[in-house]
Scaffold this motif. Structure first.
Motif, short mmCIF file in Angstrom:
data_model
loop_
_atom_site.label_atom_id
_atom_site.label_comp_id
_atom_site.label_asym_id
_atom_site.label_seq_id
_atom_site.Cartn_x
_atom_site.Cartn_y
_atom_site.Cartn_z
N GLY A 269 0.77 -1.22 0.00
CA GLY A 269 0.00 0.00 0.00
C GLY A 269 0.81 1.28 0.00
N PHE A 270 0.14 2.33 -0.45
CA PHE A 270 0.64 3.71 -0.49
C PHE A 270 0.19 4.38 0.80
CE2 PHE A 270 -1.65 7.73 -2.05
CZ PHE A 270 -0.64 8.59 -1.70
N LYS A 271 1.14 4.90 1.57
CA LYS A 271 0.88 5.37 2.93
C LYS A 271 0.58 6.87 2.96
CE LYS A 271 3.25 6.05 7.36
NZ LYS A 271 4.53 5.86 8.07
N VAL A 272 -0.48 7.26 3.69
CA VAL A 272 -0.82 8.67 3.87
C VAL A 272 -1.25 8.91 5.31
CG1 VAL A 272 -1.54 9.02 1.48
CG2 VAL A 272 -3.23 8.33 3.18
N GLY A 273 -1.10 10.15 5.73
CA GLY A 273 -1.62 10.60 7.02
C GLY A 273 -2.19 11.99 6.86
N LEU A 274 -3.15 12.35 7.70
CA LEU A 274 -3.76 13.68 7.65
C LEU A 274 -3.21 14.54 8.77
CD1 LEU A 274 -7.50 12.87 6.87
CD2 LEU A 274 -5.62 13.32 5.29
N GLY A 275 -3.26 15.85 8.55
CA GLY A 275 -2.68 16.79 9.50
C GLY A 275 -3.64 17.30 10.54
N ASP A 276 -4.50 16.42 11.05
CA ASP A 276 -5.51 16.86 12.00
C ASP A 276 -5.59 15.89 13.19
OD1 ASP A 276 -7.60 18.49 12.98
OD2 ASP A 276 -9.11 17.17 12.11
N PRO A 277 -4.50 15.73 13.95
CA PRO A 277 -4.52 14.79 15.08
C PRO A 277 -5.41 15.31 16.20
CG PRO A 277 -2.50 16.07 15.10
CD PRO A 277 -3.21 16.43 13.83
N GLN A 278 -5.92 14.39 17.01
CA GLN A 278 -6.87 14.74 18.06
C GLN A 278 -6.24 14.56 19.44
OE1 GLN A 278 -9.95 16.00 17.19
NE2 GLN A 278 -8.97 15.90 15.18
N PRO A 279 -6.36 15.59 20.32
CA PRO A 279 -5.79 15.46 21.68
C PRO A 279 -6.41 14.31 22.44
CG PRO A 279 -6.39 17.74 21.18
CD PRO A 279 -6.96 16.90 20.08
N VAL A 280 -5.60 13.68 23.29
CA VAL A 280 -6.09 12.60 24.14
C VAL A 280 -5.74 12.91 25.59
CG1 VAL A 280 -5.87 10.89 22.31
CG2 VAL A 280 -4.00 11.23 23.90
N ALA A 281 -6.57 12.44 26.48
CA ALA A 281 -6.35 12.71 27.89
C ALA A 281 -5.28 11.80 28.49
CB ALA A 281 -7.66 12.56 28.66
N ARG A 304 -8.91 12.69 -3.80
CA ARG A 304 -8.85 14.08 -4.27
C ARG A 304 -7.53 14.40 -4.95
NH1 ARG A 304 -10.52 19.12 -0.45
NH2 ARG A 304 -12.49 17.98 -0.60
N TYR A 305 -6.41 13.93 -4.37
CA TYR A 305 -5.10 14.38 -4.84
C TYR A 305 -4.26 13.28 -5.50
CZ TYR A 305 -6.24 18.32 -1.83
OH TYR A 305 -6.86 19.39 -1.25
N PHE A 306 -4.59 12.01 -5.25
CA PHE A 306 -3.82 10.88 -5.80
C PHE A 306 -4.79 9.80 -6.25
CE2 PHE A 306 -1.46 13.01 -2.43
CZ PHE A 306 -0.28 13.36 -3.09
N PRO A 307 -5.65 10.08 -7.22
CA PRO A 307 -6.75 9.16 -7.55
C PRO A 307 -6.29 7.77 -7.98
CG PRO A 307 -6.50 10.91 -9.20
CD PRO A 307 -5.67 11.31 -8.04
N ASP A 308 -5.10 7.65 -8.55
CA ASP A 308 -4.62 6.32 -8.94
C ASP A 308 -4.13 5.51 -7.74
OD1 ASP A 308 -5.01 6.42 -11.77
OD2 ASP A 308 -3.32 7.80 -11.91
N GLY A 309 -4.13 6.12 -6.56
CA GLY A 309 -3.71 5.42 -5.36
C GLY A 309 -4.85 4.98 -4.46
#
Length: 382
Positions: A269-281, A304-309
């Protein structure tokens, strides 16, 4: 009985393993303590790959540090025989209003880092997996790539062992205190003393050093792997690592904040992550299982940005970043502590620097200062 050492490192992840190695390599008798496995998947030093890049949109002050990190990663490869740093090139792309590309250029220009500016059509022609909007612009830098992160930690541990360090996994630090001669550390398995203590405990820093609790906030981030429909476009030879930011206000914060990604490597697989992490207690108690909603947000980003992936999902995992208040690292000796050095607050972009941060922390533990210009990261600013 109490065992004695020159230095104790608490937390043997990406940064802690590097600090343990650099201290041992200087001839110190070092103990590394890790509450989980070595390596493990409870913090932010796992997931097969971490981006390494000379383009530092976070600020020009990072560039000399990452240049030294590159040298030290290559030194570690030669010492251990492991392939750690893989060069693919790096792309910073975004809408003009996002500021990402402007910040990237500014940092490169300040330190004469060579780069190319590409428009959307030029980027797509050179690297066909990229399909960014026409108004986006991009910075391409040829020396970016990724680190095989678990292998990097293993390599630092192997090199530390070869230099004489002792490392104990599955041993939790319960408390520590300073003494007239250094520090004393109590774990669930024993008691140790040392001249110096180095804390590199990631999201557990606030537990071990409460004075920094407000500046070491654990957040939960998700990484996803998707099988490309055209895998030949997502190999390390054809696909540069990327940081992408969409400055448009479309009401979808996880997508508007952008993301980052890698070519296929090590696992399917092609690896991605988003820039919106959520705080945890509590990093110990938080749910680490990714949700279907998180999977779908990552899929929409890829579509949206890498449709072939955007083929079938191959994997999902979570990691714990530790965010400082200003997103800059926290390094050095905290005021009023004569025998304690801290490395924390790496804010989701610290792994690439682990090799040199280990060197910096070893400097502080050995002499109380460092020749590296890390004033922007001084722990005492907070």
């Amino acid at each position: 009985m109490t065992e004695s050492y020159d230095a104790i490192v608490v937390g043997v992840g990406g940064v802690g393993s590097a600090a343990t190695y650099h201290l041992a390599d200087r001839g110190l008798d070092v103990l590394g303590l890790e509450r989980f496995d070595v390596p493990h998947a409870r913090g932010s030093s796992h997931g097969s790959t971490r981006i390494v890049r000379r383009v530092q949109h976070e600020g020009a002050d990072y560039v000399p540090l990452v240049d030294r990190a590159y040298d030290l990663w290559r030194d570690l490869e030669r010492e251990t025989g492991r392939d750690l740093l893989h060069v693919t090139g790096s792309v910073h792309a975004g809408a003009p209003e996002s500021g990402l590309v402007a910040d990237a250029r500014e940092a490169c220009d300040a330190h004469e880092v060579p780069y190319e500016t590409l428009d959307a059509a030029e980027l797509g022609e050179r690297f066909p997996a990229y399909d960014i909007p026409d108004d986006f612009e991009a910075v391409y830098q040829s020396e970016g790539g990724f680190l095989a992160c678990e292998q990097c930690t293993v390599a630092h541990v192997e090199a530390a062992h070869a230099a004489g360090a002792t490392i104990r996994a599955r041993e939790r630090v319960l408390e520590w205190s300073e003494t007239s001669e250094g520090v004393r550390v109590q774990t669930d398995k024993g008691r140790y003393e040392a001249d110096e203590l180095v804390l590199t405990a990631g999201p557990w820093t606030r537990e071990l050093f409460p004075d920094l609790a407000a500046e070491t906030v654990p957040v939960r981030a998700v990484m996803a792997w998707f099988q490309p429909d055209r895998p030949e476009l997502f190999t390390p030879e054809t696909f540069p690592v990327f940081v992408l930011r969409d400055g448009s206000a479309d009401g979808e914060s996880a997508l508007a904040d952008g993301g980052y990604g890698f070519p296929q490597y090590d696992v399917p697989g092609f690896k991605v992550g988003l820039g919106d992490p959520q705080p945890v207690a509590d990093p110990e108690a938080t749910d680490r299982e990714p949700t279907q909603v998180e999977e779908e947000l990552h899929r929409r980003f890829v579509e949206r940005y890498f449709p072939d992936g955007a083929g079938p999902t191959m994997g999902l995992t979570t990691c714990m970043w530790t965010m400082s208040g200003d997103d800059h690292f926290l390094l050095g000796r905290p005021a009023a502590h004569d025998a304690v050095t801290v490395g924390a607050g790496f804010s989701g972009h610290g792994y690439k620097f682990a090799s040199v941060i280990g060197e910096v922390l070893a400097d502080y533990a050995e002499t109380g200062e460092t020749d590296h210009d890390v004033s922007i990261f001084d722990v005492n600013r907070v």
